[in-house]
Design a protein around this motif. Structure first.
Motif, short mmCIF file in Angstrom:
data_model
loop_
_atom_site.label_atom_id
_atom_site.label_comp_id
_atom_site.label_asym_id
_atom_site.label_seq_id
_atom_site.Cartn_x
_atom_site.Cartn_y
_atom_site.Cartn_z
N SER A 48 -0.35 -3.52 -11.21
CA SER A 48 0.86 -2.73 -11.44
C SER A 48 0.57 -1.52 -12.30
O SER A 48 1.01 -0.40 -11.99
CB SER A 48 1.93 -3.59 -12.12
N LYS A 49 -0.18 -1.71 -13.37
CA LYS A 49 -0.53 -0.59 -14.26
C LYS A 49 -1.44 0.40 -13.55
O LYS A 49 -1.25 1.62 -13.63
CB LYS A 49 -1.22 -1.12 -15.51
N LEU A 50 -2.43 -0.13 -12.85
CA LEU A 50 -3.39 0.73 -12.16
C LEU A 50 -2.72 1.51 -11.03
O LEU A 50 -3.01 2.69 -10.83
CB LEU A 50 -4.55 -0.11 -11.62
N ALA A 51 -1.84 0.86 -10.29
CA ALA A 51 -1.16 1.52 -9.18
C ALA A 51 -0.36 2.73 -9.68
O ALA A 51 -0.36 3.79 -9.04
CB ALA A 51 -0.25 0.54 -8.44
N LYS A 52 0.30 2.59 -10.82
CA LYS A 52 1.04 3.72 -11.38
C LYS A 52 0.12 4.90 -11.66
O LYS A 52 0.45 6.05 -11.37
CB LYS A 52 1.76 3.30 -12.68
N GLN A 53 -1.06 4.60 -12.20
CA GLN A 53 -2.03 5.67 -12.49
C GLN A 53 -2.54 6.32 -11.21
O GLN A 53 -2.65 7.54 -11.12
CB GLN A 53 -3.21 5.11 -13.28
N LEU A 54 -2.85 5.49 -10.22
CA LEU A 54 -3.38 6.01 -8.96
C LEU A 54 -2.33 6.80 -8.19
O LEU A 54 -2.64 7.80 -7.54
CB LEU A 54 -3.95 4.88 -8.10
N LEU A 55 -1.08 6.37 -8.28
CA LEU A 55 0.02 7.10 -7.66
C LEU A 55 0.21 8.45 -8.33
O LEU A 55 0.35 9.48 -7.65
CB LEU A 55 1.32 6.28 -7.71
N SER A 56 0.23 8.47 -9.66
CA SER A 56 0.45 9.74 -10.37
C SER A 56 -0.74 10.69 -10.21
O SER A 56 -0.57 11.90 -10.27
CB SER A 56 0.77 9.50 -11.84
N ALA A 57 -1.94 10.14 -9.98
CA ALA A 57 -3.12 10.98 -9.76
C ALA A 57 -3.20 11.47 -8.32
O ALA A 57 -4.08 12.27 -7.98
CB ALA A 57 -4.39 10.20 -10.11
N GLY A 58 -2.33 10.96 -7.46
CA GLY A 58 -2.33 11.38 -6.06
C GLY A 58 -3.39 10.71 -5.22
O GLY A 58 -3.72 11.20 -4.13
N LEU A 59 -3.93 9.58 -5.69
CA LEU A 59 -4.96 8.88 -4.93
C LEU A 59 -4.37 7.85 -3.98
O LEU A 59 -4.99 7.49 -2.98
CB LEU A 59 -5.95 8.20 -5.88
N LEU A 60 -3.18 7.37 -4.30
CA LEU A 60 -2.45 6.44 -3.45
C LEU A 60 -1.04 6.96 -3.25
O LEU A 60 -0.54 7.74 -4.06
CB LEU A 60 -2.33 5.05 -4.10
N GLU A 61 -0.41 6.51 -2.19
CA GLU A 61 1.02 6.72 -2.02
C GLU A 61 1.65 5.37 -1.72
O GLU A 61 0.98 4.47 -1.21
CB GLU A 61 1.34 7.76 -0.95
N GLU A 62 2.91 5.26 -2.06
CA GLU A 62 3.62 3.98 -1.90
C GLU A 62 4.80 4.19 -0.97
O GLU A 62 5.53 5.17 -1.10
CB GLU A 62 4.10 3.50 -3.26
N LYS A 63 4.95 3.27 -0.05
CA LYS A 63 6.12 3.26 0.82
C LYS A 63 6.86 1.96 0.58
O LYS A 63 6.23 0.89 0.51
CB LYS A 63 5.70 3.39 2.28
N THR A 64 8.16 2.05 0.44
CA THR A 64 8.96 0.85 0.22
C THR A 64 10.02 0.76 1.30
O THR A 64 10.51 1.77 1.80
CB THR A 64 9.63 0.87 -1.17
N GLY A 65 10.36 -0.45 1.63
CA GLY A 65 11.40 -0.69 2.61
C GLY A 65 11.51 -2.17 2.88
O GLY A 65 10.50 -2.87 2.89
N GLU A 66 12.71 -2.64 3.01
CA GLU A 66 12.98 -4.05 3.27
C GLU A 66 12.34 -4.95 2.22
O GLU A 66 11.80 -6.01 2.52
CB GLU A 66 12.49 -4.44 4.67
N GLY A 67 12.33 -4.48 0.98
CA GLY A 67 11.78 -5.27 -0.11
C GLY A 67 10.27 -5.32 -0.16
O GLY A 67 9.70 -6.09 -0.92
N LYS A 68 9.61 -4.50 0.64
CA LYS A 68 8.14 -4.50 0.69
C LYS A 68 7.60 -3.23 0.06
O LYS A 68 8.19 -2.15 0.18
CB LYS A 68 7.64 -4.59 2.13
N HIS A 69 6.46 -3.37 -0.60
CA HIS A 69 5.72 -2.23 -1.14
C HIS A 69 4.42 -2.13 -0.37
O HIS A 69 3.61 -3.05 -0.37
CB HIS A 69 5.42 -2.42 -2.63
N ILE A 70 4.22 -1.00 0.30
CA ILE A 70 3.01 -0.76 1.06
C ILE A 70 2.27 0.40 0.41
O ILE A 70 2.87 1.44 0.10
CB ILE A 70 3.34 -0.40 2.54
#
Length: 98
Positions: A48-70
């Motif tokens: 959870s902590k790492l994903a926030k860092q990777l998202l803010s650095a633009g290395l990952l993107e997150e898609k949410t829908g139907e209660g799922k995080h991809i």
């Protein structure tokens, strides 16, 4: 005599490499959090902590829908992963581990 499984310690850079590698392996479909936790062998709290860092650095993107995080790797994430793998290979050629 008791046999113990020894799990090598991974540093933060190696964990980032593992998370990006797993995400990259899942391609354009992306990876859900459960698979990412298992394949990268990381705890939920740490991810959870790492994903926030990777998202803010633009290395990952997150898609949410139907209660799922991809999670999907971005082009910038692929560039990071390529450079990480090259550096890991270079270090290994000198007998060093990251």
């Amino acid at each position: 005599m008791r046999s113990e499984l020894v799990i090598p310690y991974r540093n933060g850079i190696q964990i980032v490499g593992d998370v990006l590698s797993v995400t990259n392996d899942f391609g354009i479909e992306g990876v859900n959090i459960t698979h990412l936790l298992r394949k990268a062998n990381i705890s939920y709290i740490r991810l959870s902590k790492l994903a926030k860092q990777l998202l803010s650095a633009g290395l990952l993107e997150e898609k949410t829908g139907e209660g799922k995080h991809i999670y999907l790797i971005t082009e910038r994430g692929r560039e990071y992963l390529k450079t990480y793998n090259q550096f890991e290979s270079l270090a290994s050629s000198f007998g060093l581990e990251l």
